[in-house]
Design an enzyme around this catalytic site. Structure first.
Site, PDB file in Angstrom:
ATOM      1  N   ALA A  73      85.792  63.446 -15.875  1.00 33.22           N
ATOM      2  CA  ALA A  73      84.524  64.160 -15.787  1.00 33.22           C
ATOM      3  C   ALA A  73      84.373  64.812 -14.416  1.00 33.22           C
ATOM      4  O   ALA A  73      84.462  64.156 -13.393  1.00 33.22           O
ATOM      5  CB  ALA A  73      83.375  63.176 -16.024  1.00 33.22           C
ATOM      6  N   GLN A 115      86.823  68.700 -17.869  1.00 30.78           N
ATOM      7  CA  GLN A 115      85.630  68.152 -18.534  1.00 30.78           C
ATOM      8  C   GLN A 115      84.420  68.376 -17.638  1.00 30.78           C
ATOM      9  O   GLN A 115      84.439  67.986 -16.460  1.00 30.78           O
ATOM     10  CB  GLN A 115      85.818  66.650 -18.795  1.00 30.78           C
ATOM     11  CG  GLN A 115      84.751  66.092 -19.722  1.00 30.78           C
ATOM     12  CD  GLN A 115      84.851  64.584 -19.908  1.00 30.78           C
ATOM     13  OE1 GLN A 115      84.834  63.827 -18.944  1.00 30.78           O
ATOM     14  NE2 GLN A 115      84.932  64.142 -21.155  1.00 30.78           N
ATOM     15  N   HIS A 182      80.791  67.438 -21.713  1.00 33.61           N
ATOM     16  CA  HIS A 182      80.553  65.992 -21.812  1.00 33.61           C
ATOM     17  C   HIS A 182      79.143  65.764 -22.334  1.00 33.61           C
ATOM     18  O   HIS A 182      78.165  66.018 -21.629  1.00 33.61           O
ATOM     19  CB  HIS A 182      80.722  65.391 -20.405  1.00 33.61           C
ATOM     20  CG  HIS A 182      80.762  63.896 -20.358  1.00 33.61           C
ATOM     21  ND1 HIS A 182      79.708  63.113 -20.763  1.00 33.61           N
ATOM     22  CD2 HIS A 182      81.721  63.037 -19.933  1.00 33.61           C
ATOM     23  CE1 HIS A 182      80.033  61.834 -20.584  1.00 33.61           C
ATOM     24  NE2 HIS A 182      81.238  61.764 -20.086  1.00 33.61           N
ATOM     25  N   HIS A 185      78.269  58.986 -24.182  1.00 33.83           N
ATOM     26  CA  HIS A 185      78.294  57.775 -23.339  1.00 33.83           C
ATOM     27  C   HIS A 185      77.021  57.547 -22.534  1.00 33.83           C
ATOM     28  O   HIS A 185      77.025  56.758 -21.595  1.00 33.83           O
ATOM     29  CB  HIS A 185      79.521  57.784 -22.384  1.00 33.83           C
ATOM     30  CG  HIS A 185      80.827  57.952 -23.087  1.00 33.83           C
ATOM     31  ND1 HIS A 185      82.005  58.254 -22.436  1.00 33.83           N
ATOM     32  CD2 HIS A 185      81.150  57.870 -24.403  1.00 33.83           C
ATOM     33  CE1 HIS A 185      82.994  58.359 -23.318  1.00 33.83           C
ATOM     34  NE2 HIS A 185      82.499  58.125 -24.518  1.00 33.83           N
ATOM     35  N   TYR A 187      75.184  59.969 -20.762  1.00 34.65           N
ATOM     36  CA  TYR A 187      74.946  60.869 -19.623  1.00 34.65           C
ATOM     37  C   TYR A 187      74.074  62.060 -20.074  1.00 34.65           C
ATOM     38  O   TYR A 187      73.654  62.112 -21.229  1.00 34.65           O
ATOM     39  CB  TYR A 187      76.286  61.289 -19.012  1.00 34.65           C
ATOM     40  CG  TYR A 187      77.010  60.107 -18.387  1.00 34.65           C
ATOM     41  CD1 TYR A 187      76.664  59.659 -17.111  1.00 34.65           C
ATOM     42  CD2 TYR A 187      77.996  59.401 -19.076  1.00 34.65           C
ATOM     43  CE1 TYR A 187      77.296  58.565 -16.533  1.00 34.65           C
ATOM     44  CE2 TYR A 187      78.633  58.299 -18.509  1.00 34.65           C
ATOM     45  CZ  TYR A 187      78.279  57.892 -17.243  1.00 34.65           C
ATOM     46  OH  TYR A 187      78.892  56.792 -16.670  1.00 34.65           O
ATOM     47  N   ARG A 236      82.203  66.690 -26.484  1.00 35.19           N
ATOM     48  CA  ARG A 236      82.465  65.254 -26.679  1.00 35.19           C
ATOM     49  C   ARG A 236      81.148  64.542 -26.952  1.00 35.19           C
ATOM     50  O   ARG A 236      80.233  64.574 -26.121  1.00 35.19           O
ATOM     51  CB  ARG A 236      83.163  64.658 -25.451  1.00 35.19           C
ATOM     52  CG  ARG A 236      83.705  63.279 -25.781  1.00 35.19           C
ATOM     53  CD  ARG A 236      84.636  62.707 -24.737  1.00 35.19           C
ATOM     54  NE  ARG A 236      85.508  61.759 -25.387  1.00 35.19           N
ATOM     55  CZ  ARG A 236      86.072  60.721 -24.798  1.00 35.19           C
ATOM     56  NH1 ARG A 236      85.911  60.510 -23.501  1.00 35.19           N
ATOM     57  NH2 ARG A 236      86.838  59.882 -25.470  1.00 35.19           N
TER      58      ARG A 236
HETATM   59  C1  LIG Z   1      88.692  54.059 -16.150  1.00 38.30           C
HETATM   60  C2  LIG Z   1      88.033  54.872 -17.209  1.00 38.30           C
HETATM   61  C3  LIG Z   1      87.319  56.005 -16.873  1.00 38.30           C
HETATM   62  C4  LIG Z   1      86.726  56.794 -17.869  1.00 38.30           C
HETATM   63  N1  LIG Z   1      86.107  57.964 -17.504  1.00 38.30           N
HETATM   64  C5  LIG Z   1      85.684  58.823 -18.474  1.00 38.30           C
HETATM   65  C6  LIG Z   1      85.280  60.149 -18.145  1.00 38.30           C
HETATM   66  O1  LIG Z   1      85.343  60.575 -16.998  1.00 38.30           O
HETATM   67  N2  LIG Z   1      84.853  60.943 -19.152  1.00 38.30           N
HETATM   68  C7  LIG Z   1      84.807  60.513 -20.457  1.00 38.30           C
HETATM   69  O2  LIG Z   1      84.408  61.277 -21.340  1.00 38.30           O
HETATM   70  N3  LIG Z   1      85.228  59.277 -20.801  1.00 38.30           N
HETATM   71  C8  LIG Z   1      85.694  58.436 -19.842  1.00 38.30           C
HETATM   72  N4  LIG Z   1      86.240  57.224 -20.198  1.00 38.30           N
HETATM   73  C9  LIG Z   1      86.366  56.877 -21.640  1.00 38.30           C
HETATM   74  C10 LIG Z   1      87.749  57.333 -22.151  1.00 38.30           C
HETATM   75  O3  LIG Z   1      87.840  58.733 -22.189  1.00 38.30           O
HETATM   76  C11 LIG Z   1      88.052  56.802 -23.566  1.00 38.30           C
HETATM   77  O4  LIG Z   1      87.107  57.304 -24.469  1.00 38.30           O
HETATM   78  C12 LIG Z   1      88.040  55.305 -23.632  1.00 38.30           C
HETATM   79  O5  LIG Z   1      88.832  54.742 -22.600  1.00 38.30           O
HETATM   80  C13 LIG Z   1      88.533  54.806 -24.986  1.00 38.30           C
HETATM   81  O6  LIG Z   1      89.894  55.119 -25.161  1.00 38.30           O
HETATM   82  P1  LIG Z   1      90.999  53.940 -25.065  1.00 38.30           P
HETATM   83  O7  LIG Z   1      90.460  52.837 -25.918  1.00 38.30           O
HETATM   84  O8  LIG Z   1      92.248  54.560 -25.619  1.00 38.30           O
HETATM   85  O9  LIG Z   1      91.102  53.541 -23.640  1.00 38.30           O
HETATM   86  C14 LIG Z   1      86.826  56.410 -19.227  1.00 38.30           C
HETATM   87  C15 LIG Z   1      87.552  55.258 -19.561  1.00 38.30           C
HETATM   88  C16 LIG Z   1      88.173  54.521 -18.578  1.00 38.30           C
HETATM   89  C17 LIG Z   1      88.996  53.327 -18.975  1.00 38.30           C
END
Ligand SMILES: Cc1cc2nc3c(=O)[nH]c(=O)nc-3n(C[C@H](O)[C@H](O)[C@H](O)COP(=O)(O)O)c2cc1C
Length: 385
Positions: A73, A115, A182, A185, A187, A236
């Site tokens: 992001a 993003q 984005h 989640h 935001y 997203r």
């Molecule tokens: C360390 C970390 C940082 C994340 N930062 C973002 C982000 O910047 N933007 C976003 O849309 N999702 C963010 N997410 C969510 C991930 O994009 C993803 O949806 C989530 O990890 C689930 O996928 P996974 O189960 O394969 O890890 C983050 C996840 C992790 C683990």
């Protein structure tokens, strides 16, 4: 690796994932396979600009077979977008560093989206909140029980929309293959969609999803207008929020259909549907996950996500639980859903943090060689490059 992990990796190693290796065309954009790395904050920016190490981290994921890398992001260029200077930003000062990340991913055979993000009422500041910072959001709420900052005026919303537009125009100029808005989640843009914290009585709030989608839709329309018809715009969305896993932006398939239709007609040409587990049914009576439902309402491609390759979800990881590799049955289920047409692309998050070659190893039957993701990987870019 423990014996259990090794057994699971061995099982998954035998999986034939050929269907997920087919290319996909989205407008002018060709992706070499169906694997996406979703945006993930890696805290590798200096004053908002990606460091050389972060560039290398992104390059390695493209080199390891990931077709589309979505940058973490990036706060848009508005004073209220993120309180903490550790986050990525996209503005005139950081654009050259982002350009060099995009170039590196391209040279490694991948495609890259940036993003675009505004934190809204989420407290991202920790101890580093700059003097005078005020969080802006629909109604000054991070959660029904948690006031934070204050409601944005319509003038401020217009300025925030322009910041998204500048970010998208900048991304296009520096060679990005698209941007992802984005809206998930918990935001800012998601806060508009979430009825429990969007209490506005102007045109940006209301009981209907069509009311609450007005601001995200205006952002999409403005970005589309500024970037032209060929630039890929992903949106997203999620039901879950970091602050509330049970939160809902829509409570029925019909509301979801309305939302998807509004976002599609406002300019979205890709839906990234964020769930914590790709296999969780969204509503009783069907095993469709949220991605499957979105796909049933649109002609646009859809990205599914959530715990691919791992047995616990992202929030369990972030709150302290160690994830372990899953065996063949989960990959079989992913392939079954893909084959059924529930989604077109799949995002792999933590598994790709753990091993930049995850896609390449899964593709050529070397799943047993995958380096398992560990919680500690989140803290450091370190050896992960
Ligand atoms: C360390 C970390 C940082 C994340 N930062 C973002 C982000 O910047 N933007 C976003 O849309 N999702 C963010 N997410 C969510 C991930 O994009 C993803 O949806 C989530 O990890 C689930 O996928 P996974 O189960 O394969 O890890 C983050 C996840 C992790 C683990």
């Amino acid at each position: 690796m423990t014996q259990v992990q090794a057994d699971r990796a061995d099982e998954a190693a035998g999986q034939d994932i050929t269907p997920l290796l087919q290319p996909l065309q989205i407008g002018q954009l060709r992706l070499r396979n169906r694997f996406v790395m979703p945006g993930m904050q890696r805290f590798g920016c200096v004053d908002g600009a990606p460091s050389d190490r972060l560039r290398e981290y992104y390059r390695r994921r493209a080199l390891g077979g990931t077709a589309l890398v979505i940058a973490e992001a990036c706060a848009v260029d508005h004073p209220s977008s993120a309180a903490n200077p550790i986050f990525a930003r996209l503005d005139a000062r950081t654009r050259d560093a982002w350009r060099s990340c995009i170039d590196a991913v391209h040279e490694a055979g991948g495609r890259m989206f940036l993003q675009l993000w505004h934190a809204g009422a989420v407290d991202t500041g920790g101890t580093s909140v700059p003097p005078g910072f005020v969080a802006l959001s629909p109604s000054g709420l991070a959660h029904p029980d948690t006031p934070f900052g204050r409601p944005a005026t319509t003038g401020e919303l217009a300025a925030i929309k322009e910041a998204f537009v500048r970010g998208a125009a900048c991304a296009r100029e520096i060679g990005a293959d698209g941007v992802e808005i984005h809206a998930c989640h918990g935001y800012l843009l998601d806060q508009f969609l979430w009825p429990a914290i969007n209490l506005r009585t102007d045109r940006y709030g209301g009981p209907a999803i069509s009311d609450r989608a007005t601001f995200p839709a205006e952002v999409l329309q403005a970005v589309r207008q500024a970037t032209g018809p060929d630039f890929v715009l992903s949106i997203r969305i999620s039901q879950w929020k970091e602050a509330d896993y049970e939160a809902k932006i829509v409570t029925s398939a019909d509301e979801l259909r309305q939302l998807v239709s509004i976002l599609r007609s406002s300019g979205a040409d890709l839906f990234h549907v964020s769930t914590r587990r790709f296999w969780t049914p969204e509503w009783p009576g069907s095993d469709f996950g949220l991605a499957g439902w979105v796909k049933s309402f649109t002609d646009a491609p859809v990205i599914a996500v959530g715990s691919v390759g791992l047995d616990v979800d992202v929030m369990a990881t972030l709150t302290g639980e160690e994830a372990r590799p899953t065996g063949a049955s989960r990959i079989e289920d992913l392939l079954r859903r893909f084959g059924r047409g529930d989604f077109d692309l799949v995002s792999v998050g933590r598994s790709l943090i753990g091993d930049p070659d995850w896609v390449a190893k899964m593709s050529d039957g070397r799943g047993a060689e995958i380096r398992p993701f560990r919680r500690a990987d989140i803290e450091f870019l370190s050896a992960l490059c």
